[in-house]
Write a protein that holds these residues in place. Structure first.
Motif, PDB file in Angstrom:
ATOM      1  N   VAL A  95      78.787 118.870 -34.102  1.00 47.16           N
ATOM      2  CA  VAL A  95      80.122 119.315 -34.479  1.00 47.16           C
ATOM      3  C   VAL A  95      80.731 118.444 -35.573  1.00 47.16           C
ATOM      4  O   VAL A  95      81.861 118.677 -36.004  1.00 47.16           O
ATOM      5  N   GLY A  96      79.981 117.466 -36.041  1.00 53.40           N
ATOM      6  CA  GLY A  96      80.431 116.620 -37.137  1.00 53.40           C
ATOM      7  C   GLY A  96      79.296 115.726 -37.593  1.00 53.40           C
ATOM      8  O   GLY A  96      78.412 115.381 -36.808  1.00 53.40           O
ATOM      9  N   ARG A  97      79.329 115.383 -38.893  1.00 52.23           N
ATOM     10  CA  ARG A  97      78.269 114.558 -39.469  1.00 52.23           C
ATOM     11  C   ARG A  97      78.857 113.743 -40.594  1.00 52.23           C
ATOM     12  O   ARG A  97      79.739 114.191 -41.303  1.00 52.23           O
ATOM     13  N   ARG A  98      78.311 112.551 -40.784  1.00 54.40           N
ATOM     14  CA  ARG A  98      78.781 111.690 -41.863  1.00 54.40           C
ATOM     15  C   ARG A  98      77.661 110.769 -42.306  1.00 54.40           C
ATOM     16  O   ARG A  98      76.867 110.306 -41.493  1.00 54.40           O
ATOM     17  N   GLU A  99      77.601 110.520 -43.608  1.00 57.56           N
ATOM     18  CA  GLU A  99      76.663 109.543 -44.170  1.00 57.56           C
ATOM     19  C   GLU A  99      77.431 108.240 -44.370  1.00 57.56           C
ATOM     20  O   GLU A  99      78.532 108.242 -44.913  1.00 57.56           O
ATOM     21  N   VAL A 100      76.842 107.133 -43.951  1.00 57.92           N
ATOM     22  CA  VAL A 100      77.495 105.835 -44.035  1.00 57.92           C
ATOM     23  C   VAL A 100      76.640 104.911 -44.890  1.00 57.92           C
ATOM     24  O   VAL A 100      75.448 104.709 -44.610  1.00 57.92           O
ATOM     25  N   LEU A 101      77.255 104.348 -45.945  1.00 60.83           N
ATOM     26  CA  LEU A 101      76.560 103.400 -46.811  1.00 60.83           C
ATOM     27  C   LEU A 101      76.473 102.059 -46.108  1.00 60.83           C
ATOM     28  O   LEU A 101      77.472 101.538 -45.601  1.00 60.83           O
ATOM     29  N   ILE A 102      75.271 101.489 -46.071  1.00 57.56           N
ATOM     30  CA  ILE A 102      75.053 100.160 -45.508  1.00 57.56           C
ATOM     31  C   ILE A 102      74.715  99.251 -46.687  1.00 57.56           C
ATOM     32  O   ILE A 102      73.612  99.315 -47.231  1.00 57.56           O
ATOM     33  N   PRO A 103      75.665  98.414 -47.138  1.00 57.55           N
ATOM     34  CA  PRO A 103      75.413  97.577 -48.307  1.00 57.55           C
ATOM     35  C   PRO A 103      74.415  96.461 -47.997  1.00 57.55           C
ATOM     36  O   PRO A 103      74.169  96.145 -46.832  1.00 57.55           O
ATOM     37  N   PRO A 104      73.838  95.858 -49.044  1.00 58.74           N
ATOM     38  CA  PRO A 104      72.924  94.734 -48.817  1.00 58.74           C
ATOM     39  C   PRO A 104      73.642  93.620 -48.054  1.00 58.74           C
ATOM     40  O   PRO A 104      74.800  93.318 -48.324  1.00 58.74           O
ATOM     41  N   SER A 105      72.974  93.042 -47.082  1.00 60.07           N
ATOM     42  CA  SER A 105      73.554  91.954 -46.292  1.00 60.07           C
ATOM     43  C   SER A 105      72.480  91.371 -45.388  1.00 60.07           C
ATOM     44  O   SER A 105      71.316  91.335 -45.763  1.00 60.07           O
ATOM     45  N   GLU A 106      72.861  90.992 -44.197  1.00 59.24           N
ATOM     46  CA  GLU A 106      71.926  90.435 -43.215  1.00 59.24           C
ATOM     47  C   GLU A 106      70.875  91.480 -42.840  1.00 59.24           C
ATOM     48  O   GLU A 106      71.048  92.661 -43.078  1.00 59.24           O
ATOM     49  N   SER A 107      69.806  91.035 -42.194  1.00 54.74           N
ATOM     50  CA  SER A 107      68.769  91.978 -41.792  1.00 54.74           C
ATOM     51  C   SER A 107      69.255  92.914 -40.686  1.00 54.74           C
ATOM     52  O   SER A 107      68.835  94.046 -40.596  1.00 54.74           O
ATOM     53  N   THR A 108      70.181  92.452 -39.831  1.00 52.98           N
ATOM     54  CA  THR A 108      70.765  93.298 -38.800  1.00 52.98           C
ATOM     55  C   THR A 108      72.284  93.261 -38.954  1.00 52.98           C
ATOM     56  O   THR A 108      72.873  92.190 -39.029  1.00 52.98           O
ATOM     57  N   VAL A 109      72.906  94.439 -39.033  1.00 55.60           N
ATOM     58  CA  VAL A 109      74.360  94.527 -39.190  1.00 55.60           C
ATOM     59  C   VAL A 109      74.922  95.503 -38.168  1.00 55.60           C
ATOM     60  O   VAL A 109      74.226  96.391 -37.696  1.00 55.60           O
ATOM     61  N   GLN A 132      66.861 105.604 -49.085  1.00 51.91           N
ATOM     62  CA  GLN A 132      67.114 106.573 -50.156  1.00 51.91           C
ATOM     63  C   GLN A 132      68.595 106.943 -50.161  1.00 51.91           C
ATOM     64  O   GLN A 132      69.000 107.965 -49.623  1.00 51.91           O
ATOM     65  N   VAL A 133      69.381 106.089 -50.792  1.00 54.20           N
ATOM     66  CA  VAL A 133      70.835 106.261 -50.821  1.00 54.20           C
ATOM     67  C   VAL A 133      71.195 107.305 -51.874  1.00 54.20           C
ATOM     68  O   VAL A 133      70.791 107.184 -53.030  1.00 54.20           O
ATOM     69  N   PRO A 134      71.958 108.343 -51.497  1.00 50.14           N
ATOM     70  CA  PRO A 134      72.385 109.339 -52.475  1.00 50.14           C
ATOM     71  C   PRO A 134      73.262 108.703 -53.553  1.00 50.14           C
ATOM     72  O   PRO A 134      74.013 107.764 -53.280  1.00 50.14           O
ATOM     73  N   GLU A 135      73.187 109.221 -54.763  1.00 43.50           N
ATOM     74  CA  GLU A 135      73.938 108.681 -55.904  1.00 43.50           C
ATOM     75  C   GLU A 135      75.434 108.639 -55.627  1.00 43.50           C
ATOM     76  O   GLU A 135      76.103 107.676 -55.967  1.00 43.50           O
ATOM     77  N   TYR A 136      75.985 109.681 -55.000  1.00 40.22           N
ATOM     78  CA  TYR A 136      77.428 109.714 -54.777  1.00 40.22           C
ATOM     79  C   TYR A 136      77.907 108.618 -53.810  1.00 40.22           C
ATOM     80  O   TYR A 136      79.057 108.256 -53.823  1.00 40.22           O
ATOM     81  N   LEU A 137      77.015 108.103 -52.965  1.00 40.46           N
ATOM     82  CA  LEU A 137      77.390 107.009 -52.082  1.00 40.46           C
ATOM     83  C   LEU A 137      77.280 105.656 -52.770  1.00 40.46           C
ATOM     84  O   LEU A 137      78.028 104.739 -52.464  1.00 40.46           O
ATOM     85  N   SER A 138      76.334 105.531 -53.685  1.00 33.78           N
ATOM     86  CA  SER A 138      76.084 104.226 -54.280  1.00 33.78           C
ATOM     87  C   SER A 138      76.949 103.959 -55.526  1.00 33.78           C
ATOM     88  O   SER A 138      77.091 102.830 -55.933  1.00 33.78           O
ATOM     89  N   SER A 139      77.546 105.008 -56.122  1.00 38.70           N
ATOM     90  CA  SER A 139      78.360 104.779 -57.306  1.00 38.70           C
ATOM     91  C   SER A 139      79.755 104.315 -56.905  1.00 38.70           C
ATOM     92  O   SER A 139      80.241 104.602 -55.819  1.00 38.70           O
ATOM     93  N   THR A 140      80.417 103.594 -57.803  1.00 37.92           N
ATOM     94  CA  THR A 140      81.747 103.075 -57.499  1.00 37.92           C
ATOM     95  C   THR A 140      82.821 104.139 -57.725  1.00 37.92           C
ATOM     96  O   THR A 140      83.874 104.080 -57.120  1.00 37.92           O
ATOM     97  N   THR A 141      82.534 105.130 -58.593  1.00 34.46           N
ATOM     98  CA  THR A 141      83.494 106.218 -58.780  1.00 34.46           C
ATOM     99  C   THR A 141      83.177 107.342 -57.818  1.00 34.46           C
ATOM    100  O   THR A 141      82.052 107.809 -57.741  1.00 34.46           O
ATOM    101  N   ARG A 142      84.190 107.770 -57.094  1.00 34.58           N
ATOM    102  CA  ARG A 142      84.021 108.856 -56.135  1.00 34.58           C
ATOM    103  C   ARG A 142      84.127 110.192 -56.860  1.00 34.58           C
ATOM    104  O   ARG A 142      84.877 110.313 -57.818  1.00 34.58           O
ATOM    105  N   PRO A 143      83.380 111.198 -56.420  1.00 33.82           N
ATOM    106  CA  PRO A 143      83.479 112.506 -57.057  1.00 33.82           C
ATOM    107  C   PRO A 143      84.866 113.099 -56.849  1.00 33.82           C
ATOM    108  O   PRO A 143      85.496 112.901 -55.823  1.00 33.82           O
ATOM    109  N   SER A 144      85.340 113.801 -57.865  1.00 33.12           N
ATOM    110  CA  SER A 144      86.670 114.421 -57.750  1.00 33.12           C
ATOM    111  C   SER A 144      86.519 115.842 -57.222  1.00 33.12           C
ATOM    112  O   SER A 144      85.473 116.460 -57.342  1.00 33.12           O
ATOM    113  N   GLY A 145      87.629 116.379 -56.711  1.00 35.14           N
ATOM    114  CA  GLY A 145      87.601 117.773 -56.282  1.00 35.14           C
ATOM    115  C   GLY A 145      87.615 117.905 -54.879  1.00 35.14           C
ATOM    116  O   GLY A 145      87.463 118.135 -53.905  1.00 35.14           O
TER     117      GLY A 145
END
Length: 145
Positions: A95-109, A132-145
């Motif tokens: 009933v819901g889904r979300r992709e979460v970016l995990i930035p570089p850091s410790e081996s376990t977060v 395999q991080v999608p481009e829209y998650l890894s870029s600093t500018t968020r897509p508009s619209g």
């Protein structure tokens, strides 16, 4: 008592010929190669996972949201990753889904995310994680619209 030969017409010809040694060796080598390929494919598909996400907690925030906390263990902590988390209803539907970016850091977060839902959920789970991080998650500018 002597051994009597079998009638030729009833049982077919007796074969005293044996398989040549070259053919036996070739079959043995082919069997070993096939076994090696199967072992390699099994190890690649069923061996240790380079990145793994595991749910540690969830909290129902109402009829339209779930907060999930999860742990991400990875073999390359210097690389960013993405985890897909999802909410499930009582009947098992997503009933819901979300992709979460995990930035570089410790081996376990430990991460957490709020998942908006289309109807009431009873749990939040980690669907899977990947490098395999999608481009829209890894870029600093968020897509508009």
């Amino acid at each position: 008592m002597g051994e009597r030969p079998l009638p030729e017409g009833r049982y077919g010809r007796s074969s005293d010929r044996r398989t040549p040694q070259r053919v036996r060796i070739a079959l043995l080598v082919a069997g070993v190669l096939v076994g090696g390929v199967l072992a390699f494919v099994g190890y690649r598909n069923l061996g240790t996972t380079p990145i793994e996400g595991k749910q540690t907690a969830y909290e129902i925030l109402g009829n339209d949201a779930v907060k999930i906390s999860f742990e991400v263990a990875r073999d390359q902590p210097e690389r960013p990753a993405v985890c897909i988390v999802r909410a499930r209803s009582k009947d098992g539907d997503e009933v819901g889904r979300r992709e979460v970016l995990i930035p570089p850091s410790e081996s376990t977060v430990i991460e957490s995310a709020v998942i908006k839902t289309s109807r009431p959920a009873i749990t939040g789970v980690v669907f899977g994680c990947s490098y395999q991080v999608p481009e829209y998650l890894s870029s600093t500018t968020r897509p508009s619209g």
